[in-house]
Design an enzyme around this catalytic site. Structure first.
Site, PDB file in Angstrom:
ATOM      1  N   CYS A   1       0.815  -1.218   0.000  1.00 11.60           N
ATOM      2  CA  CYS A   1       0.000   0.000   0.000  1.00 11.60           C
ATOM      3  C   CYS A   1       0.847   1.266   0.000  1.00 11.60           C
ATOM      4  O   CYS A   1       0.313   2.362  -0.189  1.00 11.60           O
ATOM      5  CB  CYS A   1      -0.948  -0.011   1.198  1.00 11.60           C
ATOM      6  SG  CYS A   1      -2.070  -1.409   1.137  1.00 11.60           S
TER       7      CYS A   1
ATOM      8  N   LYS B   1     -11.163   5.121   3.621  1.00  5.41           N
ATOM      9  CA  LYS B   1     -12.493   4.642   3.981  1.00  5.41           C
ATOM     10  C   LYS B   1     -13.552   5.132   2.985  1.00  5.41           C
ATOM     11  O   LYS B   1     -14.343   4.352   2.489  1.00  5.41           O
ATOM     12  CB  LYS B   1     -12.834   5.141   5.398  1.00  5.41           C
ATOM     13  CG  LYS B   1     -14.238   4.888   5.850  1.00  5.41           C
ATOM     14  CD  LYS B   1     -14.426   3.431   6.197  1.00  5.41           C
ATOM     15  CE  LYS B   1     -15.841   2.953   5.983  1.00  5.41           C
ATOM     16  NZ  LYS B   1     -16.199   2.753   4.577  1.00  5.41           N
TER      17      LYS B   1
ATOM     18  N   HIS C   1      -9.604   3.172  -2.106  1.00  7.92           N
ATOM     19  CA  HIS C   1      -8.219   2.736  -1.967  1.00  7.92           C
ATOM     20  C   HIS C   1      -7.741   1.923  -3.167  1.00  7.92           C
ATOM     21  O   HIS C   1      -7.579   0.713  -3.095  1.00  7.92           O
ATOM     22  CB  HIS C   1      -8.070   1.923  -0.672  1.00  7.92           C
ATOM     23  CG  HIS C   1      -6.675   1.499  -0.365  1.00  7.92           C
ATOM     24  ND1 HIS C   1      -5.553   2.174  -0.809  1.00  7.92           N
ATOM     25  CD2 HIS C   1      -6.207   0.449   0.378  1.00  7.92           C
ATOM     26  CE1 HIS C   1      -4.460   1.563  -0.371  1.00  7.92           C
ATOM     27  NE2 HIS C   1      -4.830   0.514   0.335  1.00  7.92           N
TER      28      HIS C   1
END
Lengths: 510, 395
Positions: free
Chosen positions: B86, B335, B339
């Site tokens: 990530c 959120k 993502h």
């Protein structure tokens, strides 16, 4: 006792011809000592946690139900994983280096071609110099393996042989067999030292008939007309084998403490016992049909273990198994039984259970209904990488740093704590107890028939080794941090087209 | 080791609409973000001397730089792709900055892009561990979720209290994202909805998990001394920090699961470069890696926004809300904004860049007088962490 019958005046012992009388006498004495000693040094059993009430199956089909419940292998269990459990139970307290061989017996081995006994030897961390062999294709495979093991020890080529027997057979949906069959495993350690029971005598009969069989493409067990199967395939041949054994040993029925037979059903079992003159109340061992089921190859050995759990020194036990013939053994319990403890055996396995409340789930667990295909796994499995890491993956060995003592799993070349390189001892973790350090209840990683996966981090009690694994045989809603857990070998998935076995954790069984 | 503060500036940025972009492919996303960035910088594609590409789940293995050269016809320049879970987007930014500081290039493109919605599955997938047998069933929520029971236990929260606490993070981020046109979701949610949502990986429910989205973000970086020739309001890079700790915390003896060394070290490294001693006071906003609500909670403490064990008090007092002392995830975060893995570090930086320029897309969500902001990503099964700090003036 009876080996003397084999010894003639012409100095013959079995296949051996002795020209020299002195040598003959010497060998005879050695053989006599061995023959008296070979028997069961230890036993172990496994019954899956999952049980299904037969009424559930009957109701699902709108047909009559048989009484009681049957054991059901979980969706991560097969005959190798169940045998692994039985072997672990059996070897508790024994030095695994002493075991000279392992015979595995099953009609439902996970591979058609590839040895299961080598898998089990690696899982049990036996020496790589062991004799391994798979016995298959017949319900008598277990007794054949037992006979082979006894002879291997008798011959002096090994000191101890392990016999593991397990089955997970499928009856046709809606059939009696579907309700009757159970899944389970048993293991015996055969040796010549401090045996808890001597294997005194054995008889075998071959009986060619196509009563029960599976063709290579068959999923379910086929049978011919039941009356013929039970009459010619079971009653007659078993009666012949057991009476022949008793005659050979000069035994009368009342001298037998317990009779143990493979049992295709309760009624046939009792009929056979009665015919042979045994008292059904106290001589015929409970065949475990009402609470476990008919466990194929493993069944007579499981019932034998059940008998040994309550046996007294001097007890004579007859064990007979059928399947294209019959094998019967006379087993005599020794005084060592009084100090033999610490096995789960049958009794403790029976105490731990989870009810499977969905027949559909049973079908799915056996691969008879398809689960929705999950997401493809992102990591490419490989037979070579699996093989390179067998010590961690199958043997459950961790590394213990020689410098700082930190224990890690899987094996780490560089220590997590002190960075020492290639300076560690291997430590077997498979029978360590631990507690659950942390967990999540993952709803994404499961199959559609078993959607909640317990992702678990275990910490072993003594070594404080952290082991990441999935938790099996549990009610996810009852999982908590600090829960006592133990490790169990399971079939994880079919990565790269073969069975990927490794270790999971589960709440500690009784 | 000398500070990298004020050596590199961002002079143009672009960010696509995040979400379920069924109608566009990975090339379209890259084009969309890059063209916004070059137009923002007032340059042409021909001015780009090198490209640093971050993408994780590109549709084929061995994607290399082909995605950029083929989509944008950027040819005959270095195109260097990285994959670092990530943190991929941040690593692309940092590689770009380092190439400028090394003096190799003057104008470079950092591009993060991810097309997740072509996989056929709603999540990031199973098998997100490091081992094909032992970790075949690892998932992102199954792994990050481990933080929650451990944190609840350590700080004496009941499961219900813990769920309510992290649920407030989801409510805050949805509120922020609802005002953000490019975010994946625009719905406000209530704590009750969070608590009643289906469980994904207990204790994490649906609203504790970030959006699984398509998207791309891009940045044009140059030497600080050249920055004003592109625009009047360049944003200066004050500090970066990257740290990769053991990616198998599951197996690590004594690992506590409430704090991550990689997050602590990467933030300390960045604070040191930027000369920040008290991030709680000195930062005006932070875009952090809220892949799951519990991750954001751990970040508060590991990045020193809150004292150890103090996240609860700060969450309950609204310290991290838009009006609070340190607004966190003002664009909705992972959120609510979504993502798309490789794009996220640059998307967060896009928000910091716009906020520090005073150019938030809607005036009602502009942080007043924001001069210093932080972006942070955290990945792996976990843990690899990257932090970047930006300011709107030199010094």
């Amino acid at each position: 006792m009876n080996q003397k019958e084999h010894i003639g005046q012409d100095f013959k012992v079995g296949l051996y011809n002795y020209e020299d009388e002195e040598l003959f006498i010497c060998h005879r004495e050695i053989r006599e000592v061995r023959l008296v000693m070979v028997g069961i040094e230890s036993y172990g059993a496994y019954i899956p946690m999952l049980r299904m009430e037969r009424e559930l199956i009957g109701k699902s089909w709108g047909r009559r139900s048989l009484r009681g419940e049957r054991s059901v292998a979980n969706n991560d269990e097969d005959t190798v994983t169940m045998s692994s459990e039985a072997i672990s139970d059996c070897l508790t307290g024994f030095d695994r280096n002493g075991v000279g061989g392992l015979y595995f017996a099953s009609t439902s081995a996970p591979y058609k071609e590839k040895q299961s006994s080598t898998l089990l030897a690696k899982i049990a961390v036996l020496s790589d110099e062991v004799i391994t062999g798979d016995f298959a294709n017949s319900l008598r495979a277990g007794s054949a393996a037992l006979e082979g093991a006894v002879n291997a020890v008798k011959s002096g080529s090994v000191k101890q042989m392990l016999v593991a027997a397990s089955d997970c057979r499928l009856g046709y949906p809606r059939s009696d067999e579907e309700q009757l069959f159970g899944d389970g495993a048993a293991a015996l350690l055969i040796g010549d030292t401090d045996v808890i029971a001597n294997i005194v005598e054995r008889v075998s009969f071959s009986n060619e008939l196509t009563d029960t069989w599976r063709n290579p493409e068959d999923t379910y067990v086929r049978t011919w007309e039941k009356r013929w199967v039970l009459s010619e395939g079971y009653q007659k041949i078993m009666e012949r084998a057991v009476s022949s054994l008793m005659n050979k040993c000069g035994l009368k029925a009342d001298a037998v403490a317990k009779a143990v037979f493979s049992a295709p059903d309760e009624r046939s079992y009792k009929t056979l016992g009665k015919k042979l003159g045994f008292n059904l109340e106290n001589q015929l061992q409970n065949p475990l049909l009402s609470n476990v089921g008919y466990c194929g190859v493993a069944h007579p050995i499981m019932v034998l273990i059940s008998a040994l759990e309550d046996a007294q020194p001097g007890d004579k036990i007859i064990m007979a198994a059928h399947g294209n013939g019959a094998d019967a053994f006379l087993i005599e319990v020794t005084k060592n039984i009084t100090s033999y403890h610490g096995r789960r055996g049958i009794k403790k396995n029976l105490e731990s259970k989870l009810l499977l409340t969905s027949y559909q789930r049973y079908l799915s667990y056996r691969g008879l209904l398809e689960a929705v295909p999950g997401e493809p796994f992102r990591l490419l499995p490989s037979a070579t990488s699996y093989w390179r890491e067998l010590d961690s993956i199958l043997s459950c060995l961790g590394s213990k740093c020689r410098k700082c003592g930190t224990v890690t799993y899987p094996i780490q070349r560089v220590c997590y704590n002190c960075s020492a390189k290639d300076d560690y001892d291997l430590i077997r973790l498979s029978d360590k107890k631990g507690t659950l350090f942390d967990f999540t209840l993952d709803n994404l990683a499961g199959r559609s028939d078993d959607p909640v996966i317990v992702q678990a981090i275990v910490e072993t009690d003594d070594e404080k080794c952290r082991i990441y694994s999935l938790m099996t045989d549990c009610d996810p809603s009852k999982v908590y941090i600090g829960m006592p857990v133990e490790l169990t070998l399971r079939r994880l998935y079919e990565g790269a087209g073969f069975h990927n076995y490794s270790w999971k954790c589960r709440p500690v069984k009784n | 080791m000398e500070s990298i503060k004020d050596k590199v500036a961002i002079v143009g940025m672009g960010c696509t609409k995040f979400g379920e972009r069924w109608d566009v492919g990975i090339h379209d996303l890259a084009i969309e973000a890059t063209y916004e960035a070059i137009e923002d910088a007032g340059i042409g594609l021909e001015d780009i001397q090198a490209c640093f590409l971050g993408t994780v789940t590109a549709p084929v293995l061995g994607v290399g730089g082909g995605l950029v050269s083929d989509a944008l016809k950027l040819r005959d320049i270095p195109i260097i792709r990285n994959e670092n879970w990530c943190t991929t987007g941040h690593i692309a930014l940092m590689e770009a900055a380092m190439s400028i500081m090394a003096g190799m290039f003057d104008v470079v493109l950092a591009l993060g892009v991810e097309k997740l919605k072509d996989t056929g599955y709603p999540g990031l997938g199973t098998g997100r561990g490091m081992h094909p047998v032992l970790e075949a069933r690892r998932t992102a929520p199954g792994s990050f979720g481990m933080i929650a029971p451990a944190y609840f236990k350590k700080y004496g929260l009941s499961n219900e209290e813990g769920k309510k606490l992290i649920g407030q993070i989801a409510v805050k981020n949805h509120h922020n994202g609802s005002m953000c046109p490019k975010a994946h979701f625009h719905n406000e949610i209530t704590l009750e909805q969070v608590l009643k949502a289906p469980i994904i990986a207990w204790p994490l429910g649906l609203f504790d998990c970030c959006g699984n989205s398509d998207g791309s973000a891009a940045a044009i970086l140059t030497r600080s001394d050249m920055a004003k020739s592109f625009r009047d309001d360049p944003i200066y890079l004050k500090g970066v920090g990257v740290s990769t700790d053991s990616m198998l915390p599951h197996n690590r003896p004594e690992f506590g699961w409430t704090s991550f060394g990689a997050m602590v070290k990467s933030s300390q490294m960045a604070y040191e470069h930027a000369g920040i001693r008290n991030p709680r006071e000195e930062l005006d906003l932070a875009e952090v890696h809220d892949c799951f609500t519990i991750t954001e909670l751990a970040i508060y403490e590991d990045l020193c926004f809150s004292p150890r064990g103090g996240a609860r008090e700060d969450i309950e007092s609204g310290f991290f809300s838009l009006e609070g002392g340190l607004p966190v995830n003002v664009d909705g975060g992972l959120k609510c904004f979504g993502h798309p893995v490789g794009a996220s570090g640059i998307r967060m930086t896009y928000e910091v860049y716009k906020q520090l320029q005073g150019k938030a897309d809607k005036p009602e969500r502009q942080i007043k007088n924001a001069s210093r902001g932080l972006s942070h990503t955290f990945g792996g099964p976990p843990q690899t962490s990257a932090v970047a700090i930006f300011g709107n003036e030199k010094g």
